[in-house]
Design a protein around this motif. Structure first.
Motif, PDB file in Angstrom:
ATOM      1  N   ILE A 166      68.979  35.836   7.142  1.00 24.43           N
ATOM      2  CA  ILE A 166      70.750  35.487   7.548  1.00 24.43           C
ATOM      3  C   ILE A 166      71.017  35.583   8.107  1.00 24.43           C
ATOM      4  O   ILE A 166      71.081  36.574   9.725  1.00 24.43           O
ATOM      5  CB  ILE A 166      71.237  37.374   6.274  1.00 24.43           C
ATOM      6  N   GLY A 167      71.825  34.620   8.877  1.00 24.07           N
ATOM      7  CA  GLY A 167      72.669  33.864  10.372  1.00 24.07           C
ATOM      8  C   GLY A 167      73.034  35.309  10.987  1.00 24.07           C
ATOM      9  O   GLY A 167      73.654  36.486  10.383  1.00 24.07           O
ATOM     10  N   ALA A 168      73.588  35.605  12.260  1.00 16.17           N
ATOM     11  CA  ALA A 168      73.985  35.959  12.984  1.00 16.17           C
ATOM     12  C   ALA A 168      75.291  35.890  13.057  1.00 16.17           C
ATOM     13  O   ALA A 168      75.535  34.888  12.780  1.00 16.17           O
ATOM     14  CB  ALA A 168      73.083  35.375  14.640  1.00 16.17           C
ATOM     15  N   GLY A 169      75.253  37.195  12.946  1.00 25.31           N
ATOM     16  CA  GLY A 169      77.406  37.262  13.034  1.00 25.31           C
ATOM     17  C   GLY A 169      77.624  37.040  10.897  1.00 25.31           C
ATOM     18  O   GLY A 169      79.079  36.817  11.025  1.00 25.31           O
ATOM     19  N   SER A 170      77.174  36.607  10.595  1.00 29.17           N
ATOM     20  CA  SER A 170      77.419  36.793   9.082  1.00 29.17           C
ATOM     21  C   SER A 170      78.105  38.083   8.516  1.00 29.17           C
ATOM     22  O   SER A 170      79.386  37.346   7.331  1.00 29.17           O
ATOM     23  CB  SER A 170      76.104  36.623   7.875  1.00 29.17           C
ATOM     24  N   ALA A 198      53.658  23.499  27.332  1.00 30.72           N
ATOM     25  CA  ALA A 198      54.395  24.477  27.017  1.00 30.72           C
ATOM     26  C   ALA A 198      53.956  25.978  26.834  1.00 30.72           C
ATOM     27  O   ALA A 198      52.834  26.473  26.164  1.00 30.72           O
ATOM     28  CB  ALA A 198      55.689  24.717  26.124  1.00 30.72           C
ATOM     29  N   LEU A 199      54.759  26.893  27.254  1.00 31.76           N
ATOM     30  CA  LEU A 199      53.888  28.320  26.872  1.00 31.76           C
ATOM     31  C   LEU A 199      54.468  28.444  25.578  1.00 31.76           C
ATOM     32  O   LEU A 199      55.455  28.163  24.835  1.00 31.76           O
ATOM     33  CB  LEU A 199      54.698  29.685  27.899  1.00 31.76           C
ATOM     34  N   GLY A 200      53.471  30.312  25.150  1.00 36.71           N
ATOM     35  CA  GLY A 200      54.160  30.334  23.648  1.00 36.71           C
ATOM     36  C   GLY A 200      53.263  30.422  22.475  1.00 36.71           C
ATOM     37  O   GLY A 200      53.203  31.543  21.829  1.00 36.71           O
ATOM     38  N   GLY A 201      52.105  29.980  22.296  1.00 36.40           N
ATOM     39  CA  GLY A 201      51.099  29.674  21.625  1.00 36.40           C
ATOM     40  C   GLY A 201      51.637  29.307  19.997  1.00 36.40           C
ATOM     41  O   GLY A 201      51.991  28.615  20.450  1.00 36.40           O
ATOM     42  N   GLN A 202      50.756  30.732  19.589  1.00 36.43           N
ATOM     43  CA  GLN A 202      51.030  30.266  17.832  1.00 36.43           C
ATOM     44  C   GLN A 202      52.341  30.313  17.793  1.00 36.43           C
ATOM     45  O   GLN A 202      53.339  30.104  16.685  1.00 36.43           O
ATOM     46  CB  GLN A 202      50.766  30.800  17.225  1.00 36.43           C
ATOM     47  N   LEU A 203      53.463  30.840  18.688  1.00 35.71           N
ATOM     48  CA  LEU A 203      55.169  31.378  18.220  1.00 35.71           C
ATOM     49  C   LEU A 203      55.556  30.240  18.252  1.00 35.71           C
ATOM     50  O   LEU A 203      56.345  30.232  17.231  1.00 35.71           O
ATOM     51  CB  LEU A 203      55.408  32.280  19.488  1.00 35.71           C
ATOM     52  N   ARG A 204      55.188  29.203  18.474  1.00 33.49           N
ATOM     53  CA  ARG A 204      55.634  27.873  19.050  1.00 33.49           C
ATOM     54  C   ARG A 204      55.930  27.415  17.591  1.00 33.49           C
ATOM     55  O   ARG A 204      56.477  26.128  16.663  1.00 33.49           O
ATOM     56  CB  ARG A 204      55.133  26.566  20.032  1.00 33.49           C
ATOM     57  N   LEU A 205      54.692  27.921  17.049  1.00 32.84           N
ATOM     58  CA  LEU A 205      54.044  26.785  15.093  1.00 32.84           C
ATOM     59  C   LEU A 205      55.038  27.987  14.318  1.00 32.84           C
ATOM     60  O   LEU A 205      55.602  27.201  13.815  1.00 32.84           O
ATOM     61  CB  LEU A 205      52.517  26.667  14.728  1.00 32.84           C
ATOM     62  N   ALA A 206      55.362  29.138  14.427  1.00 33.41           N
ATOM     63  CA  ALA A 206      55.808  30.413  13.872  1.00 33.41           C
ATOM     64  C   ALA A 206      57.038  29.379  13.771  1.00 33.41           C
ATOM     65  O   ALA A 206      58.424  29.329  12.761  1.00 33.41           O
ATOM     66  CB  ALA A 206      55.414  31.428  14.406  1.00 33.41           C
ATOM     67  N   ALA A 207      57.904  29.434  14.588  1.00 37.52           N
ATOM     68  CA  ALA A 207      59.102  28.925  14.948  1.00 37.52           C
ATOM     69  C   ALA A 207      59.319  27.902  14.155  1.00 37.52           C
ATOM     70  O   ALA A 207      60.485  27.905  14.033  1.00 37.52           O
ATOM     71  CB  ALA A 207      59.540  28.665  16.584  1.00 37.52           C
ATOM     72  N   ARG A 208      58.551  27.087  13.380  1.00 38.87           N
ATOM     73  CA  ARG A 208      59.032  25.761  12.683  1.00 38.87           C
ATOM     74  C   ARG A 208      59.039  25.811  11.561  1.00 38.87           C
ATOM     75  O   ARG A 208      59.089  25.231  10.780  1.00 38.87           O
ATOM     76  CB  ARG A 208      58.102  24.845  13.007  1.00 38.87           C
ATOM     77  N   GLN A 209      59.158  27.378  11.104  1.00 38.10           N
ATOM     78  CA  GLN A 209      58.798  27.612   9.642  1.00 38.10           C
ATOM     79  C   GLN A 209      60.554  28.104   9.746  1.00 38.10           C
ATOM     80  O   GLN A 209      60.898  28.658  10.082  1.00 38.10           O
ATOM     81  CB  GLN A 209      57.996  28.748   9.242  1.00 38.10           C
ATOM     82  N   PRO A 210      60.313  27.851   8.043  1.00 35.24           N
ATOM     83  CA  PRO A 210      61.839  27.417   7.824  1.00 35.24           C
ATOM     84  C   PRO A 210      62.313  29.410   8.040  1.00 35.24           C
ATOM     85  O   PRO A 210      61.727  30.020   8.016  1.00 35.24           O
ATOM     86  CB  PRO A 210      61.982  27.405   6.494  1.00 35.24           C
ATOM     87  N   GLU A 211      63.755  29.807   8.293  1.00 36.15           N
ATOM     88  CA  GLU A 211      64.358  30.684   8.285  1.00 36.15           C
ATOM     89  C   GLU A 211      63.586  31.080   9.521  1.00 36.15           C
ATOM     90  O   GLU A 211      63.240  32.626   9.901  1.00 36.15           O
ATOM     91  CB  GLU A 211      64.227  31.478   7.476  1.00 36.15           C
ATOM     92  N   HIS A 212      62.683  30.589  10.749  1.00 37.89           N
ATOM     93  CA  HIS A 212      61.703  31.524  11.064  1.00 37.89           C
ATOM     94  C   HIS A 212      61.863  31.118  12.908  1.00 37.89           C
ATOM     95  O   HIS A 212      61.221  31.451  13.911  1.00 37.89           O
ATOM     96  CB  HIS A 212      60.542  31.781  10.980  1.00 37.89           C
ATOM     97  N   ALA A 213      63.016  30.127  13.286  1.00 37.47           N
ATOM     98  CA  ALA A 213      62.916  29.757  14.228  1.00 37.47           C
ATOM     99  C   ALA A 213      63.423  30.802  15.683  1.00 37.47           C
ATOM    100  O   ALA A 213      62.844  31.178  16.979  1.00 37.47           O
ATOM    101  CB  ALA A 213      64.002  29.051  14.886  1.00 37.47           C
ATOM    102  N   ILE A 214      64.131  32.063  14.808  1.00 35.33           N
ATOM    103  CA  ILE A 214      63.784  33.102  16.024  1.00 35.33           C
ATOM    104  C   ILE A 214      62.801  34.057  16.514  1.00 35.33           C
ATOM    105  O   ILE A 214      63.306  34.167  18.010  1.00 35.33           O
ATOM    106  CB  ILE A 214      65.453  34.298  15.380  1.00 35.33           C
ATOM    107  N   ILE A 215      62.006  33.391  15.964  1.00 34.18           N
ATOM    108  CA  ILE A 215      60.631  34.314  16.987  1.00 34.18           C
ATOM    109  C   ILE A 215      60.651  33.945  18.267  1.00 34.18           C
ATOM    110  O   ILE A 215      59.293  34.647  18.841  1.00 34.18           O
ATOM    111  CB  ILE A 215      59.252  34.170  15.261  1.00 34.18           C
ATOM    112  N   ALA A 216      60.852  32.390  18.123  1.00 35.20           N
ATOM    113  CA  ALA A 216      60.238  32.100  19.408  1.00 35.20           C
ATOM    114  C   ALA A 216      61.253  32.807  20.588  1.00 35.20           C
ATOM    115  O   ALA A 216      60.856  32.759  21.729  1.00 35.20           O
ATOM    116  CB  ALA A 216      60.648  31.189  19.848  1.00 35.20           C
TER     117      ALA A 216
END
Length: 696
Positions: free
Chosen positions: A282-286, A429-447
């Protein structure tokens, strides 16, 4: 744009309105930042508060908030949604209140308390008798209710009055009542839940009578200069409940009663739990429009709610007249010093909430103390003095191998302790698995977890070397005093990358026993999410993960145009994901046509097909065989083009063992953290890394 840009560097002047003073009645606030009330499960089982709860709120006061509103407190024994609710009606709580309020006041912050009766909602299983206007269960619950007698209503009103009086005597600056997402007062106001035809139901005015009488009783029990607010659900967000127009009508009616000094906005219900505490989907500021709609009709101060991020949005809302104060909850759980950092012009150093709900809401829903996936101190302020981390007795040189969250957190804490720290990461680049997780739908913010840690370590002067493959020889050449191996994990599928070959040879790790896993059309989630493998075909996802790795990869494939079927031996996909977040995943899966098969074990993979068996069957019923789970008859999924197997991860631990055994690193302390120890969720990894940094 990634979550890293959520908190850009801003001067303090950019938040001029946010840090301007404001008054609610005669209570002067130093700024417009409000720590919103939320259940922490930090209360004691005796109905009193705890030292942990005091420390929790003191940390946010120290961090610069203008007002903190402590969590829902029960006004009657039947109103405790959890055994860890504070018993506000009991005068025995006053000494705790005085300790809490004095500690918060010492930092220049004002403190209100929230009062409620849980009504038809409860976290307890099974609950006590649940009170409600009419006998009917909350749709998300199987537990029915008692339709309240008039004596029950009178007792509850008296409980609100006694609780408010105790709060005032305990040093609170004001209180608010909850006509919000859970609890009794909203259910009386709601046409769906209130089917009565007596003086407390039938007409709109009768449905609102209970709340009006509560407010009048509180005003009689307290002084004229003791503010009383209402946390109000403006929209139930269900197909059967009321919407914004009715919520605004409720607010106007309460304001017209003359007993309300401010309004605190809110939305959702237990039947739309994801709208109460909106996750990343649910988008920020909704909910900006909800606060603005209330502010347009009300002369009272209005507190806004609902993932107000980035912080520049808070300033925009104040400038636009959408609200008078800005409520943060999870953001201040993640970073108690948010206000202080913004005021100092250090927005880029704020630890932003990623709205995962995995530790905060998920934990307290089980009546466990509140936590945060990337703030190990949350709810543990007595154990972890985050601002007070001291220097090591003998600062030395620390080399961390791995730039994922565990490695970066270790580097941060070690650097704060005065060590000279270098991070070596083989990726660019830094981030490890978080870089992959951030590509999942509705999950970018985990980066944002990795972005924050990178910003902090660079601020602390940590040397970062990317695109470098670590080896024993390279590490020895650094002449370190300490080496930390944070090399993470990889999918546990056939084929070794050199990260776990030694561990496999020693029998320390075991491959899953599924024939066909080594076929060329079987891929890992890492290959899919990294873009190394691009699919647009019929895919079966095997999910033995129970969290986002399986669920998010399946959704990603569906968005790429694949026909996706998910098979899991569990009762559901994403069974370890927080309930509201998982519910929204299921909703999206239905929209995107993802087929889900629960309770099926994958038996074999062959070209064009996947063989599965039900976990439960009627086979083998003699003797002790009745107590064994005997799989059912095999079934075949035909027409399969590709398989993505999410069936566990293995630690990349070879370098750790090589370092431990090499004479080149004799005398050097070698330790490992994170997935390199055992593949886990991010909360556990960061907490372990924080502890490791303190030990160096």
């Amino acid at each position: 744009m990634t979550a890293a840009t959520n908190f850009q560097t801003r001067s303090a002047a950019a938040f001029e309105r946010l840090f301007s003073p404001f008054a609610i009645g005669k209570v002067e606030l130093r700024n417009r930042v409000v720590f919103q009330p939320h259940f922490t499960a930090l209360g004691n089982l005796d109905g009193l508060g705890s030292d942990e709860l005091v420390a929790y709120h003191e940390a946010r006061a120290r961090g610069g908030v203008g007002l903190t509103i402590i969590e829902s407190q029960a006004v009657h024994p039947t109103g405790k949604m959890s055994r860890r609710f504070i018993s506000a009606w009991d005068a025995a709580v006053i000494p705790f209140y005085r300790e809490l309020t004095s500690r918060v006041h010492a930092h220049g912050t004002k403190i209100f308390g929230q009062l409620t009766h849980g009504g038809h909602t409860s976290l307890q299983r099974p609950p006590h008798i649940l009170w409600a206007p009419s006998q009917m269960p909350e749709p998300s619950s199987h537990f029915s209710t008692k339709a309240m007698d008039l004596e029950d209503i009178a007792a509850t009103i008296d409980g609100f009055a006694a609780s408010a009086r105790n709060a005032m005597e305990g040093g609170f600056d004001g209180i608010e009542i909850k006509v919000a997402h859970d609890g009794l007062l909203r259910s009386f106001a709601s046409p769906y839940f209130n089917r009565r035809t007596d003086g407390y139901g039938g007409s709109f005015e009768n449905r609102m009578r209970f709340s009006i009488e509560v407010l009048e009783a509180i005003k009689r029990a307290t002084s004229d200069d003791f503010p009383v607010g209402v946390r109000i659900c403006l929209d139930e967000f269900t197909t059967f409940g009321y919407g914004l127009d009715y919520g605004l009508r409720m607010a106007a009616h309460l304001e017209a009663g003359g007993c309300v000094d401010y309004m605190n906005t809110d939305a959702g219900s237990f039947s739309s739990y994801w709208m109460e505490i909106p996750p990343a989907a649910i988008g920020a500021g909704s909910f900006r429009g909800h606060a603005a709609a209330l502010k347009r009709q009300s002369r009272l101060p209005v507190i806004a709610f609902g993932r107000i991020a980035p912080p520049t949005l808070a300033e925009e809302m104040l400038a636009g007249g959408d609200a008078d104060l800005i409520g943060f909850a999870r953001q201040l759980v993640a970073d108690p010093d948010t206000a202080a950092k913004l005021r100092r012009g250090e927005a880029h150093l704020v630890r932003s909430c990623i709205a995962c709900n995995d530790a905060c809401i998920y934990q307290v829903g089980q009546e466990k103390g509140i936590r945060c996936v990337h703030n190990p101190a949350a709810g543990r302020e007595l154990e972890i003095d985050e601002p007070g981390i001291g220097h090591a007795a003998r600062p030395g040189k620390v080399v961390v191998v791995g730039g994922g969250p565990a490695g970066l957190k270790t580097a941060e804490i070690a650097a704060r302790r005065g060590h000279q720290v270098t991070v070596i990461e083989r990726a660019d680049a830094l981030g490890g698995q978080l870089r992959l997780a951030a590509r999942q739908p509705e999950h970018a913010i985990i980066a944002g977890v990795a972005s924050h840690l990178e910003a902090i370590i660079r601020h602390l002067g940590v040397t970062v070397r990317t695109g470098v493959e670590a080896s024993v020889e390279l590490l020895a050449a650094e002449r370190p005093d300490h080496v930390v191996i944070a090399t993470g994990s990889e999918p546990n599928l056939p084929g070794t990358s050199g990260n776990a070959a030694l561990a496999m040879a020693l029998g320390r790790q075991v491959l899953p026993d599924i024939p066909g896993l080594d076929l060329p059309f079987v891929h890992s989630s890492d290959e899919v999410m990294s873009g190394a493998v691009k699919l647009k075909c019929r895919v079966v996802v095997i999910d033995n993960n129970g969290h986002w790795e399986g669920a998010g990869t399946a959704e990603y494939l569906a968005e790429q145009g694949c026909s996706v079927e998910v098979v899991t031996p569990d009762a559901m996909i994403g069974g370890d994901i927080e309930d509201g977040t998982r519910t929204l995943f299921y909703r999206r899966a239905a929209i995107k046509g993802i087929v889900i098969r629960h309770g099926f074990v994958t038996k074999a993979i062959a070209p064009g097909r996947v063989t599965i068996s039900p976990v439960f069957s009627d086979a083998g019923t003699k003797g002790f065989d009745r107590y064994l789970l005997v799989e059912g008859a095999e079934q075949v999924i035909d027409g399969v083009d590709a398989v993505v197997a999410v069936i566990g991860r293995r630690s990349c631990e070879d370098l750790y063992h090589q370092c431990r055994e090499s004479p080149l690193l004799a005398g050097v302390t070698v330790r490992r953290v994170g997935d390199a120890v055992a593949p886990r969720l991010i909360e556990s990894n960061i907490a372990e890394a924080h502890a490791a940094g303190l030990e160096i």
